[in-house]
Motif scaffolding. Structure first.
Motif, PDB file in Angstrom:
ATOM      1  N   LEU A 177     -18.958  -4.824  -1.657  1.00 43.69           N
ATOM      2  CA  LEU A 177     -17.811  -4.646  -2.555  1.00 43.69           C
ATOM      3  C   LEU A 177     -18.273  -4.312  -3.974  1.00 43.69           C
ATOM      4  O   LEU A 177     -19.054  -5.044  -4.580  1.00 43.69           O
ATOM      5  N   ARG A 178     -17.735  -3.191  -4.494  1.00 41.12           N
ATOM      6  CA  ARG A 178     -18.113  -2.729  -5.826  1.00 41.12           C
ATOM      7  C   ARG A 178     -16.969  -2.816  -6.827  1.00 41.12           C
ATOM      8  O   ARG A 178     -17.190  -2.951  -8.024  1.00 41.12           O
ATOM      9  N   VAL A 179     -15.723  -2.698  -6.335  1.00 39.24           N
ATOM     10  CA  VAL A 179     -14.555  -2.722  -7.224  1.00 39.24           C
ATOM     11  C   VAL A 179     -13.580  -3.776  -6.724  1.00 39.24           C
ATOM     12  O   VAL A 179     -13.139  -3.729  -5.576  1.00 39.24           O
ATOM     13  N   LEU A 180     -13.257  -4.740  -7.598  1.00 36.05           N
ATOM     14  CA  LEU A 180     -12.289  -5.788  -7.276  1.00 36.05           C
ATOM     15  C   LEU A 180     -11.244  -5.838  -8.383  1.00 36.05           C
ATOM     16  O   LEU A 180     -11.562  -6.054  -9.554  1.00 36.05           O
ATOM     17  N   ASP A 181      -9.999  -5.643  -8.000  1.00 34.28           N
ATOM     18  CA  ASP A 181      -8.891  -5.653  -8.959  1.00 34.28           C
ATOM     19  C   ASP A 181      -7.934  -6.786  -8.589  1.00 34.28           C
ATOM     20  O   ASP A 181      -7.241  -6.732  -7.573  1.00 34.28           O
ATOM     21  N   LEU A 182      -7.916  -7.833  -9.436  1.00 31.69           N
ATOM     22  CA  LEU A 182      -7.015  -8.973  -9.251  1.00 31.69           C
ATOM     23  C   LEU A 182      -5.949  -9.011 -10.339  1.00 31.69           C
ATOM     24  O   LEU A 182      -5.254 -10.020 -10.494  1.00 31.69           O
ATOM     25  N   MET A 225      -9.657  -0.951   0.653  1.00 28.05           N
ATOM     26  CA  MET A 225      -8.466  -1.692   1.027  1.00 28.05           C
ATOM     27  C   MET A 225      -7.577  -1.870  -0.196  1.00 28.05           C
ATOM     28  O   MET A 225      -8.048  -2.242  -1.274  1.00 28.05           O
ATOM     29  N   SER A 226      -6.281  -1.582  -0.016  1.00 29.93           N
ATOM     30  CA  SER A 226      -5.319  -1.782  -1.093  1.00 29.93           C
ATOM     31  C   SER A 226      -4.147  -2.600  -0.577  1.00 29.93           C
ATOM     32  O   SER A 226      -3.434  -2.182   0.332  1.00 29.93           O
ATOM     33  N   LEU A 227      -3.972  -3.782  -1.184  1.00 26.15           N
ATOM     34  CA  LEU A 227      -2.823  -4.642  -0.898  1.00 26.15           C
ATOM     35  C   LEU A 227      -2.001  -4.813  -2.175  1.00 26.15           C
ATOM     36  O   LEU A 227      -1.336  -5.834  -2.372  1.00 26.15           O
ATOM     37  N   MET A 228      -2.032  -3.831  -3.031  1.00 27.92           N
ATOM     38  CA  MET A 228      -1.330  -3.887  -4.307  1.00 27.92           C
ATOM     39  C   MET A 228       0.179  -4.027  -4.124  1.00 27.92           C
ATOM     40  O   MET A 228       0.747  -3.558  -3.143  1.00 27.92           O
ATOM     41  N   ASP A 229       0.794  -4.654  -5.132  1.00 25.38           N
ATOM     42  CA  ASP A 229       2.247  -4.642  -5.253  1.00 25.38           C
ATOM     43  C   ASP A 229       2.930  -5.248  -4.031  1.00 25.38           C
ATOM     44  O   ASP A 229       3.825  -4.660  -3.438  1.00 25.38           O
ATOM     45  N   ASN A 230       2.488  -6.463  -3.653  1.00 21.89           N
ATOM     46  CA  ASN A 230       3.114  -7.206  -2.568  1.00 21.89           C
ATOM     47  C   ASN A 230       3.508  -8.595  -3.067  1.00 21.89           C
ATOM     48  O   ASN A 230       3.582  -8.827  -4.279  1.00 21.89           O
ATOM     49  N   GLN A 231       3.749  -9.518  -2.142  1.00 20.79           N
ATOM     50  CA  GLN A 231       4.170 -10.872  -2.517  1.00 20.79           C
ATOM     51  C   GLN A 231       3.249 -11.914  -1.901  1.00 20.79           C
ATOM     52  O   GLN A 231       3.662 -13.041  -1.604  1.00 20.79           O
ATOM     53  N   ILE A 232       1.994 -11.562  -1.733  1.00 19.83           N
ATOM     54  CA  ILE A 232       1.020 -12.478  -1.120  1.00 19.83           C
ATOM     55  C   ILE A 232       0.688 -13.587  -2.117  1.00 19.83           C
ATOM     56  O   ILE A 232       0.354 -13.329  -3.269  1.00 19.83           O
ATOM     57  N   PHE A 248      -7.563   1.055   4.476  1.00 19.06           N
ATOM     58  CA  PHE A 248      -6.532   0.131   4.930  1.00 19.06           C
ATOM     59  C   PHE A 248      -5.588  -0.046   3.747  1.00 19.06           C
ATOM     60  O   PHE A 248      -5.908  -0.734   2.764  1.00 19.06           O
ATOM     61  N   VAL A 249      -4.435   0.610   3.821  1.00 20.83           N
ATOM     62  CA  VAL A 249      -3.511   0.634   2.682  1.00 20.83           C
ATOM     63  C   VAL A 249      -2.169   0.050   3.100  1.00 20.83           C
ATOM     64  O   VAL A 249      -1.473   0.601   3.950  1.00 20.83           O
ATOM     65  N   SER A 269      -4.647   7.597  -3.320  1.00 24.42           N
ATOM     66  CA  SER A 269      -3.646   7.144  -2.357  1.00 24.42           C
ATOM     67  C   SER A 269      -3.687   5.630  -2.168  1.00 24.42           C
ATOM     68  O   SER A 269      -2.818   5.067  -1.495  1.00 24.42           O
ATOM     69  N   LEU A 270      -4.678   4.944  -2.772  1.00 20.75           N
ATOM     70  CA  LEU A 270      -4.730   3.487  -2.694  1.00 20.75           C
ATOM     71  C   LEU A 270      -3.614   2.842  -3.509  1.00 20.75           C
ATOM     72  O   LEU A 270      -3.226   1.697  -3.268  1.00 20.75           O
ATOM     73  N   TYR A 271      -3.092   3.589  -4.479  1.00 19.90           N
ATOM     74  CA  TYR A 271      -2.028   3.053  -5.331  1.00 19.90           C
ATOM     75  C   TYR A 271      -0.682   3.215  -4.626  1.00 19.90           C
ATOM     76  O   TYR A 271      -0.494   4.126  -3.825  1.00 19.90           O
ATOM     77  N   PRO A 272       0.286   2.354  -4.939  1.00 20.48           N
ATOM     78  CA  PRO A 272       1.585   2.417  -4.237  1.00 20.48           C
ATOM     79  C   PRO A 272       2.349   3.690  -4.562  1.00 20.48           C
ATOM     80  O   PRO A 272       2.021   4.432  -5.496  1.00 20.48           O
ATOM     81  N   GLU A 273       3.413   3.920  -3.778  1.00 20.59           N
ATOM     82  CA  GLU A 273       4.306   5.045  -4.053  1.00 20.59           C
ATOM     83  C   GLU A 273       4.886   4.921  -5.464  1.00 20.59           C
ATOM     84  O   GLU A 273       5.200   3.820  -5.927  1.00 20.59           O
ATOM     85  N   ASP A 274       5.042   6.075  -6.116  1.00 17.23           N
ATOM     86  CA  ASP A 274       5.680   6.154  -7.433  1.00 17.23           C
ATOM     87  C   ASP A 274       4.939   5.364  -8.514  1.00 17.23           C
ATOM     88  O   ASP A 274       5.507   5.054  -9.561  1.00 17.23           O
ATOM     89  N   TYR A 275       3.686   5.038  -8.274  1.00 16.91           N
ATOM     90  CA  TYR A 275       2.917   4.223  -9.222  1.00 16.91           C
ATOM     91  C   TYR A 275       2.350   5.111 -10.326  1.00 16.91           C
ATOM     92  O   TYR A 275       1.811   6.192 -10.058  1.00 16.91           O
TER      93      TYR A 275
END
Length: 881
Positions: free
Chosen positions: A561-566, A518-525, A496-497, A415-421
């Protein structure tokens, strides 16, 4: 002429009969009052008898569900008539009594009184007779069981085709067991109700039995329901075995249809006493489940396992409108359009459409609908009254039934991934491994196998969706909302998604210290300039933003922190030196970023086990000894990396745990040198790209055949490459590309064929695009050069997806028809000269192909014969630009 008939009666006889007649008529008058009193008394007793009998009948009917006996029903009807007649006579009696005179033996109106007295006497006799025959030892009996009982069912949307499909399968003699599976809330029980009612409304010779399984004691519960349906008393039963013996004795003599709803694991029909359906007994079992694996265990023939899919947009809106009410949708011109957005958020899931439709039925203004859309894009449970309480617990049952906490944690992670991902399966598994969600394994290969097993189990449970390509999965929007709801309720997991919600700045939170993922994927930050104090954070997804700047101190307070995806931040050109503070980091994904150099401070990441630098085309510098400092590294991905692979080959020798390696080569000489460098690499290399080859017109395929675990091969923009050779000595290694699953050939303009894929027997996907000189996929002439193999080819026997895009000179895929036993999709665009496909009528048998292409091209396809044309015409899907 004499009389034909003559009658002689004596005078005595005539006198006697006349006297009797007169005496009888006189008795009706003389006994009228006595008979009247007697009738009233007897009728009162008959009424009491009728009342007692009716009481017994009602108890038998209402409490015991029995049917009154015909003789009892007849007696009651006769009693009702007689009592009604007697009551009528009683009402008329005062007038008739007044007419009597001379001691009640004469009447002023003898004819009328005589008739009345005669009626009284007759009814009195009938009353007495009814009383004498009104003593019944039994008043009712068990009714004969109907072949099917009607079940309550609401009008359905979108299930008609499934009803027809199931009903059609039931007509086939060879089909005994049919499985119906799909996501929770998709309408499986409703569909089974429809099938039951179709039995009820249709003439047939089945005894239809409806039973609902349960998690708790499913066999006993189903046995009780079957027993009730077939008229068995369960008194005296002590064990499953006693029940199954009695049930079997009844069912083996009957032709039955068992409709078994909501099973969660393999259900032992035999142990329940249900004879297995055969062509001989003609019986059927139709069951529903949320799990594909249960379907396969119950019935391994996939043609008889029917998946109920979510509704397409049109039908979804129709169902939603039915629940929300057309009046609400007409309250304002904007509401209907807003309702379409709400329906879209439901993902076609009937349970969501119904539940949210009812919740929105009272919302009459556009602002209310706009607000609902906003919150639905995050989580429906928090705002729409009753939605979470009504909908999510029903869906959560699938989650609760997962084998253990490990499976549940892996599911929530999705569920950390965005909708329809589209979630890449291998990437997901590597995250699970680094998070410690899987078992401890002696090697990475075993851990990956377990991860893929869990993904398969989640697909089987309909909690993940399998996509057309086999490398990725997807989570249904409503299931994702449910997962976030579960995580929100959890004491252990604090998510925190805010993925895919168009954030432009760092978000705020009240309790960063509680957040674990925490997932802040697929935004415009663009900038991360505020320190986050997250002492318990283990996962941070920042993929696919517009990151330019990450302040040096940003990672200062993330010790766990164990997993960091940039990844996929193309504007991110450098990493902050503060990344060295991530002392627990095991998984670092920098793929498809604009990184130009790696900071030497990365050496502090002593626990790093996964490093992804794929498609970092701008990466120009990796400090010396940096790669070798990651002594625990198991996965190193360098495919498409701008920094030459040969420059770090020597350092790789120190990576004794390296298990997965992806590489790119820009010259044939680089490839040959790398493969000679160390045999160890042949065991680790899984993906290879040959990019921008400029120094060779031919390639010796044997150089790649030595890679034992090569899974994916890309030939990309090899503009000078004309031929990939198949040399005779390849015969000894027939099937040498036994691990190769995916081949992509793109922008190789001088390449004439790709016949070498013949030697990849397990190839699943073949993608060829923008190759202007390609004339054929498999050259018969080249195969002729290795005639020893030509007759033994099992060409494309595992191929699932074939994509041919913009190949202007392509004329032939293969010169002969092939069976394609696993083919799912063919995509052909921009291939105007390809007139004939390697298909015949046998290629279509038992398979569900989709051929997508341009309509004009499809009309010009030349078929081997008419039967082939008829078989494949329904498989075509027009390509829409």
């Amino acid at each position: 002429m004499g009389n034909i008939f003559s009658t002689s009666l004596s005078l005595d006889t005539i006198i006697t009969r006349c006297w009797d007649c007169a005496a009888g008529q006189a008795s009706y008058l003389c006994n009228l009052e006595d008979n009247l009193h007697a009738l009233q008394a007897e009728v009162a007793k008959l009424k009491e008898l009728r009342g007692d009998l009716m009481s017994r009948v009602r108890i038998a009917e209402d409490e015991q569900q029995h049917k009154r006996l015909n003789q009892v029903e007849g007696w009651l009807q006769r009693a009702d008539h007689v009592i009604a007649d007697a009551d009528q006579l009683s009402r008329e009696s005062p007038q008739q009594v007044e007419k009597l005179c001379i001691g009640s033996c004469c009447s002023r109106h003898p004819r009328s009184t005589h008739k009345f007295g005669k009626q009284i006497a007759r009814i009195l006799q009938e009353v007495k007779h009814l009383k004498e025959n009104g003593d019944f030892s039994d008043v009712a009996c068990k009714p004969p069981l109907p072949s099917a009982t009607k079940r309550p069912s609401e009008p359905t949307v979108g299930l008609e085709s499934y009803v027809n499909q199931v009903w059609s399968s039931l007509q086939k003699e060879q089909v005994g067991v049919i499985g119906i599976y799909g996501l929770g809330g998709v309408g499986k029980t409703t569909l089974l109700n429809q099938i039951n009612n179709k039995f009820h409304d249709t003439t047939h010779d089945y005894r239809v039995i409806w039973a609902v399984a349960s998690q708790d004691r499913p066999i006993e519960r189903v046995q009780d329901q079957i027993a009730k349906r077939i008229g068995l008393s369960n008194e005296g039963w002590k064990s499953i075995e006693e029940k199954d013996d009695d049930i079997f004795k009844v069912l083996w003599k009957k032709k039955f249809a068992l409709l078994l709803d909501d099973i969660w694991e393999w259900f032992d029909l035999t142990r329940a006493g249900v004879p297995l359906p055969t062509q001989g007994n003609g019986s059927k079992v139709i069951f529903t489940t949320r799990r594909l694996d249960v379907c396969c265990q119950m019935q391994p023939n996939m043609d008889n396992n029917i998946k109920v899919e979510c509704l397409p947009p049109g039908e979804a809106f129709e169902l939603f409108e039915e629940k929300v009410g057309s009046e609400t949708l007409r309250m304002h011109p904007d509401i209907c359009k807003l309702a379409e957005a709400v329906v879209d958020e439901c993902g076609g899931l009937p349970l969501a459409l119904i539940t949210i439709g009812r919740a929105m039925a009272s919302k009459k203004t556009p602002p209310e609908w706009e607000y609902a859309i906003e919150v639905l894009r995050q989580s429906a449970a928090s705002v729409l009254p009753g939605v979470g309480k009504e909908m999510y617990p029903k869906l959560k049952f699938s989650y609760d039934c997962l084998p253990d906490e490990r499976f549940r944690s892996c599911f929530l992670y999705c569920s950390l991934y965005p909708e329809d991902y589209l979630i890449e399966k291998d990437e997901l598994v590597h995250c699970w491994i680094r998070e410690g969600l899987l078992d401890e394994h002696t090697n990475l290969s075993n851990a990956r196998n377990q991860g893929h097993f869990i993904i398969g189990s989640l697909i089987d449970a309909c909690l993940l969706e399998k996509r057309q390509n086999s490398v990725s999965v997807k989570m249904h929007d409503v299931i994702r909302d449910m997962a976030l709801w579960i995580a929100g309720e959890s004491e252990k997991e604090k998510f925190f998604v805010k993925s895919g919600v168009q954030l432009k700045e760092q978000p705020k939170a009240k309790k960063w210290e509680e957040v674990t993922r925490m997932s802040l994927m697929d935004n415009q930050i663009e900038n991360l300039t505020e320190i986050l104090e997250c002492p318990n954070l283990q996962t941070l997804f920042l993929r696919r933003n517009r990151l330019k700047v990450i302040m040096d101190d940003f990672f200062n307070f993330m010790p766990m922190l164990r997993v960091l995806d940039l990844s996929r931040n193309m504007n991110l050109e450098e990493l902050p030196v503060g990344i060295a503070k991530l002392v627990s980091l095991e998984h670092l994904n920098l793929s498809r970023t604009g990184i130009k150099k790696l900071p030497v401070e990365l050496k502090a990441l002593a626990r790093l086990k996964y490093l992804n630098l794929e498609w970092t085309a701008d990466l120009e510098m990796i400090p010396q000894q940096l790669i070798s400092s990651f002594s625990k590294l198991q996965v190193l991905k360098l495919e498409g990396c701008g920094y030459g692979c040969l420059l770090v080959l020597e350092e790789m020798e120190h990576l004794k745990y390296l298990n997965v390696l992806t590489l790119s080569f820009r010259r044939a000489s680089e490839l040959e040198k790398a493969l000679r460098f160390n045999k160890f690499f042949s065991c680790a290399i899984e993906q290879v790209s040959l990019l921008d080859f400029r120094d060779s017109r031919s390639l010796n395929i044997m150089a790649l055949a030595k890679l034992q675990h090569l899974c994916t091969l890309r030939l990309w923009s090899c503009m000078d490459l004309e031929e990939v050779k198949i040399e005779r000595n390849i015969i000894e290694g027939a099937g040498c590309f036994h691990s190769l699953r995916y081949v992509i050939v793109d922008e190789c303009n001088h390449l004439r064929d790709v016949s070498w894929v013949t030697f990849a027997p397990h190839l699943e996907e073949l993608w060829i695009a923008e190759c202007n000189g390609l004339k054929e996929i498999i050259s018969e002439e080249k195969l002729g050069e290795v005639a020893e193999l030509k007759g033994n080819l099992n060409l494309f026997s595992k191929l699932e997806i074939l994509i041919l895009n913009r190949l202007p000179k392509l004329k032939t895929i293969y010169h002969h028809a092939l069976p394609f036993p696993h083919l799912k999709k063919v995509y052909i665009i921009g291939c105007p000269m390809l007139k004939k496909l390697p298909l015949n009528s046998n290629s279509a048998k038992g398979h569900r192909h989709i051929i997508e292409g341009e309509e004009g091209w499809w009309k010009d396809v030349e078929w081997e014969d008419e039967s082939t044309k008829i078989a494949f015409l329904p498989t075509f899907k027009p390509h829409i630009l």
